[in-house]
Design a protein around this motif. Structure first.
Motif, PDB file in Angstrom:
ATOM      1  N   GLY A  20       0.782  -1.223   0.000  1.00 15.44           N
ATOM      2  CA  GLY A  20       0.000   0.000   0.000  1.00 15.44           C
ATOM      3  C   GLY A  20       0.813   1.272   0.000  1.00 15.44           C
ATOM      4  O   GLY A  20       2.040   1.273   0.106  1.00 15.44           O
ATOM      5  N   ALA A  21       0.071   2.372  -0.140  1.00  6.91           N
ATOM      6  CA  ALA A  21       0.681   3.700  -0.195  1.00  6.91           C
ATOM      7  C   ALA A  21       1.372   4.077   1.108  1.00  6.91           C
ATOM      8  O   ALA A  21       2.301   4.882   1.119  1.00  6.91           O
ATOM      9  CB  ALA A  21      -0.377   4.746  -0.550  1.00  6.91           C
ATOM     10  N   GLN A  22       0.930   3.497   2.222  1.00  7.43           N
ATOM     11  CA  GLN A  22       1.518   3.800   3.528  1.00  7.43           C
ATOM     12  C   GLN A  22       2.696   2.890   3.874  1.00  7.43           C
ATOM     13  O   GLN A  22       3.242   2.969   4.971  1.00  7.43           O
ATOM     14  CB  GLN A  22       0.451   3.694   4.629  1.00  7.43           C
ATOM     15  CG  GLN A  22      -0.740   4.615   4.430  1.00  7.43           C
ATOM     16  CD  GLN A  22      -0.333   6.078   4.424  1.00  7.43           C
ATOM     17  OE1 GLN A  22       0.456   6.514   5.247  1.00  7.43           O
ATOM     18  NE2 GLN A  22      -0.858   6.836   3.476  1.00  7.43           N
ATOM     19  N   ASN A  23       3.057   1.989   2.947  1.00  5.41           N
ATOM     20  CA  ASN A  23       4.162   1.038   3.171  1.00  5.41           C
ATOM     21  C   ASN A  23       3.993   0.269   4.477  1.00  5.41           C
ATOM     22  O   ASN A  23       4.918   0.169   5.288  1.00  5.41           O
ATOM     23  CB  ASN A  23       5.513   1.755   3.147  1.00  5.41           C
ATOM     24  CG  ASN A  23       5.867   2.241   1.776  1.00  5.41           C
ATOM     25  OD1 ASN A  23       5.658   1.540   0.791  1.00  5.41           O
ATOM     26  ND2 ASN A  23       6.384   3.450   1.698  1.00  5.41           N
ATOM     27  N   GLU A  24       2.813  -0.286   4.674  1.00  8.87           N
ATOM     28  CA  GLU A  24       2.546  -1.066   5.879  1.00  8.87           C
ATOM     29  C   GLU A  24       3.189  -2.443   5.757  1.00  8.87           C
ATOM     30  O   GLU A  24       3.166  -3.064   4.694  1.00  8.87           O
ATOM     31  CB  GLU A  24       1.037  -1.218   6.066  1.00  8.87           C
ATOM     32  CG  GLU A  24       0.341   0.105   6.295  1.00  8.87           C
ATOM     33  CD  GLU A  24      -1.177  -0.020   6.252  1.00  8.87           C
ATOM     34  OE1 GLU A  24      -1.691  -1.127   6.004  1.00  8.87           O
ATOM     35  OE2 GLU A  24      -1.838   0.996   6.474  1.00  8.87           O
ATOM     36  N   HIS A  48       7.650  -4.564  -2.362  1.00  8.50           N
ATOM     37  CA  HIS A  48       6.441  -3.769  -2.138  1.00  8.50           C
ATOM     38  C   HIS A  48       5.342  -4.196  -3.105  1.00  8.50           C
ATOM     39  O   HIS A  48       5.600  -4.405  -4.289  1.00  8.50           O
ATOM     40  CB  HIS A  48       6.752  -2.282  -2.317  1.00  8.50           C
ATOM     41  CG  HIS A  48       5.596  -1.404  -2.030  1.00  8.50           C
ATOM     42  ND1 HIS A  48       4.689  -1.035  -2.988  1.00  8.50           N
ATOM     43  CD2 HIS A  48       5.179  -0.840  -0.869  1.00  8.50           C
ATOM     44  CE1 HIS A  48       3.764  -0.270  -2.441  1.00  8.50           C
ATOM     45  NE2 HIS A  48       4.041  -0.142  -1.163  1.00  8.50           N
ATOM     46  N   TRP A  49       4.125  -4.297  -2.580  1.00  9.43           N
ATOM     47  CA  TRP A  49       2.941  -4.560  -3.378  1.00  9.43           C
ATOM     48  C   TRP A  49       2.015  -3.365  -3.212  1.00  9.43           C
ATOM     49  O   TRP A  49       1.860  -2.834  -2.112  1.00  9.43           O
ATOM     50  CB  TRP A  49       2.257  -5.840  -2.930  1.00  9.43           C
ATOM     51  CG  TRP A  49       3.041  -7.070  -3.275  1.00  9.43           C
ATOM     52  CD1 TRP A  49       2.893  -7.851  -4.391  1.00  9.43           C
ATOM     53  CD2 TRP A  49       4.103  -7.671  -2.522  1.00  9.43           C
ATOM     54  NE1 TRP A  49       3.795  -8.884  -4.368  1.00  9.43           N
ATOM     55  CE2 TRP A  49       4.557  -8.797  -3.228  1.00  9.43           C
ATOM     56  CE3 TRP A  49       4.732  -7.350  -1.313  1.00  9.43           C
ATOM     57  CZ2 TRP A  49       5.585  -9.619  -2.786  1.00  9.43           C
ATOM     58  CZ3 TRP A  49       5.765  -8.153  -0.867  1.00  9.43           C
ATOM     59  CH2 TRP A  49       6.177  -9.275  -1.585  1.00  9.43           C
ATOM     60  N   ASP A  50       1.364  -2.954  -4.318  1.00 16.10           N
ATOM     61  CA  ASP A  50       0.512  -1.775  -4.286  1.00 16.10           C
ATOM     62  C   ASP A  50      -0.769  -1.964  -3.474  1.00 16.10           C
ATOM     63  O   ASP A  50      -1.216  -1.069  -2.801  1.00 16.10           O
ATOM     64  CB  ASP A  50       0.138  -1.334  -5.712  1.00 16.10           C
ATOM     65  CG  ASP A  50       1.362  -0.807  -6.456  1.00 16.10           C
ATOM     66  OD1 ASP A  50       2.254  -0.229  -5.804  1.00 16.10           O
ATOM     67  OD2 ASP A  50       1.415  -0.993  -7.673  1.00 16.10           O
ATOM     68  N   ASP A  51      -1.354  -3.154  -3.568  1.00 16.31           N
ATOM     69  CA  ASP A  51      -2.611  -3.384  -2.854  1.00 16.31           C
ATOM     70  C   ASP A  51      -2.366  -3.677  -1.382  1.00 16.31           C
ATOM     71  O   ASP A  51      -1.334  -4.171  -1.011  1.00 16.31           O
ATOM     72  CB  ASP A  51      -3.377  -4.555  -3.471  1.00 16.31           C
ATOM     73  CG  ASP A  51      -2.632  -5.883  -3.307  1.00 16.31           C
ATOM     74  OD1 ASP A  51      -1.422  -5.899  -3.573  1.00 16.31           O
ATOM     75  OD2 ASP A  51      -3.255  -6.860  -2.899  1.00 16.31           O
ATOM     76  N   ALA A  52      -3.343  -3.354  -0.578  1.00 13.53           N
ATOM     77  CA  ALA A  52      -3.208  -3.592   0.869  1.00 13.53           C
ATOM     78  C   ALA A  52      -4.139  -4.717   1.313  1.00 13.53           C
ATOM     79  O   ALA A  52      -4.641  -4.717   2.423  1.00 13.53           O
ATOM     80  CB  ALA A  52      -3.528  -2.307   1.645  1.00 13.53           C
TER      81      ALA A  52
END
Length: 150
Positions: free
Chosen positions: A76-80, A145-149
């Motif tokens: 995700g955008a928040q790099n969780e 990193h993957w875009d979807d959360a």
């Protein structure tokens, strides 16, 4: 005015040199060991750590020394952080060194010197990278990193 500039330049240089020390020192904060469930594991003679759920556990792994491949998995955008990644490390095509299921969000591995292919899969989406592990003490850091959360 010229004097002020020549005075500030050395101060800025010293500040930049000290920045990594300050950043590293912040990661050495005390850890509540009651919240840490991480133990070194072995597969095919390769020692590794997998975990990092929670602040104490992630700090514990990050402070561990002797592992020359550090992997971080995020979404995700928040790099969780995400802990649902399948990992495959190969020395050469078809020569599997380590296979992990639902690993992460941090995986630290002790590998012999050499060049390795790393494949990280999450929800059917693969990410690939190469880790060239030397004989020195420096660790190779890989971030997947993957875009979807999901």
């Amino acid at each position: 005015m010229k004097y002020a500039h020549s005075f500030m330049l050395p101060l800025v240089a010293v500040g930049l040199l000290l920045f990594p020390v300050v950043v590293q020192a912040t990661s050495l904060e005390p850890i509540d060991s009651a919240g840490v469930q991480i133990q070194p594991q072995q597969q095919n003679g390769i020692t590794y750590l997998s975990g990092g759920i929670g602040l104490d556990e992630s700090k514990s792994i990050q402070q561990t020394q002797g592992y020359n491949l550090h992997m971080t998995f995020a979404v995700g955008a928040q790099n969780e952080y995400t802990a649902d990644v399948d990992v495959l490390i190969q020395k050469a095509p078809g020569q599997t060194v380590l296979t992990l299921n639902e690993a992460g969000p941090l995986v630290y591995v002790k590998l012999p010197a050499g060049k390795y292919s790393v494949i990280a899969s999450r929800n059917g989406q693969e990410r690939r990278d190469v880790a060239d592990i030397g004989t020195g003490g420096a660790a190779r850091n890989l971030v997947f990193h993957w875009d979807d959360a999901q």
